[in-house]
Write an enzyme that holds these catalytic residues in place. Sequence first.
Site, mmCIF file in Angstrom:
data_model
loop_
_atom_site.group_PDB
_atom_site.id
_atom_site.type_symbol
_atom_site.label_atom_id
_atom_site.label_comp_id
_atom_site.label_asym_id
_atom_site.label_seq_id
_atom_site.Cartn_x
_atom_site.Cartn_y
_atom_site.Cartn_z
ATOM 1 N N PRO A 2 17.009 90.736 10.592
ATOM 2 C CA PRO A 2 17.684 91.850 10.353
ATOM 3 C C PRO A 2 17.884 92.300 11.736
ATOM 4 O O PRO A 2 17.329 92.205 12.951
ATOM 5 C CB PRO A 2 16.324 92.381 9.736
ATOM 6 C CG PRO A 2 15.571 91.520 9.138
ATOM 7 C CD PRO A 2 15.954 90.434 10.009
ATOM 8 N N GLU A 3 19.077 93.008 11.854
ATOM 9 C CA GLU A 3 19.531 93.675 13.069
ATOM 10 C C GLU A 3 19.417 95.108 12.916
ATOM 11 O O GLU A 3 18.832 95.899 12.004
ATOM 12 C CB GLU A 3 21.032 93.182 12.951
ATOM 13 C CG GLU A 3 21.026 91.657 13.372
ATOM 14 C CD GLU A 3 22.671 91.210 13.302
ATOM 15 O OE1 GLU A 3 23.657 91.990 13.448
ATOM 16 O OE2 GLU A 3 22.950 90.096 13.373
ATOM 17 N N ARG A 114 8.315 84.023 5.654
ATOM 18 C CA ARG A 114 8.354 83.117 6.783
ATOM 19 C C ARG A 114 7.282 83.460 8.040
ATOM 20 O O ARG A 114 6.814 82.548 8.978
ATOM 21 C CB ARG A 114 9.703 82.979 7.625
ATOM 22 C CG ARG A 114 10.905 82.528 6.472
ATOM 23 C CD ARG A 114 12.137 82.583 7.391
ATOM 24 N NE ARG A 114 13.121 82.191 6.409
ATOM 25 C CZ ARG A 114 14.392 81.904 6.899
ATOM 26 N NH1 ARG A 114 14.798 81.827 8.118
ATOM 27 N NH2 ARG A 114 15.427 81.628 5.933
ATOM 28 N N LYS A 157 28.003 89.898 35.430
ATOM 29 C CA LYS A 157 27.583 88.877 34.546
ATOM 30 C C LYS A 157 28.865 88.010 34.171
ATOM 31 O O LYS A 157 29.787 88.373 33.777
ATOM 32 C CB LYS A 157 27.059 89.654 33.019
ATOM 33 C CG LYS A 157 25.748 90.248 33.241
ATOM 34 C CD LYS A 157 25.058 90.820 32.146
ATOM 35 C CE LYS A 157 23.671 91.437 32.519
ATOM 36 N NZ LYS A 157 22.774 90.512 32.998
#
Length: 278
Positions: A2-3, A114, A157
């Site tokens: 899930p995000e 899980r 970055k």
Amino acid sequence: MPELPEVETVRLGLMPRLAGRRIVRLTQRRKDLRLPLPDRFAARVEGRAVTTIDRRAKYMLWRLEDGHTLVVHLGMSGRLLLLNGEANHKPFDDHDHVVFDMEDGWQIRFNDARRFGLMLLLRDDDVEAHKLFKPLGPEPLDDAFDGPALAARLKGKRTPIKSALLDQRVLVGVGNIYACEALHLAGISPRRSAHSVSGERADRLAATIKDVLQRSIADGGSSLRDHKQPDGELGYFQTRFVVYDREGQPCPGCTCGKGVRRIVQAGRSTFFCPVRQR
């Protein structure tokens, strides 16, 4: 996994049934999930009211009236399901690991096949400094998050922008699906070096990240495998994907004629249009 939109959808679904209500019984059906469950879990939670539920990144923060916070993470397959009436008495599923009974008769079952989820009980004052939260970047839905704020996080970055968006130290909660969708809407290649996303590019990307996340929350999140809202309903943002999991299909708003492409970045599938996204 899930995000942010899926976690926010669960939080919003739980709020009407938990906020201001007391936990009268906690049933713990195993000793651990990804980490051991809190010591004396039931004794430390029963009888306490949940004042509100906040969210930080992909963690829900159940604020208890005694100055403690129950940290809940869904992991890869975790669900928090609301039950009432006769449904409360149905037999537990094998994967119903923690069950909360509320004072008004509602029941919340944490189901996690899980067992990658977690529950921690922390003092309110200790949450921000905890090792799970201390390194986290800003929230993409905060008012303070905009193009300049994103550019500042990306400065220097040299990783691809798609990988940078998945780095929780740069920005929390976006995840693979929403990074692909936001980059497409912003017209930015997932392979572009993160440090080069500044100025107008960063403004576009910050805006599309907010837009994609907010639209998914309104749709109840994306239900690809395990996600369900607390009332058992599926989310349906997956029906609105523009590029994610659409390899070879026509690229919306583009005349490239080649369709959506898929590449692998850092072990994750990336979907994009190499013509529209530069």
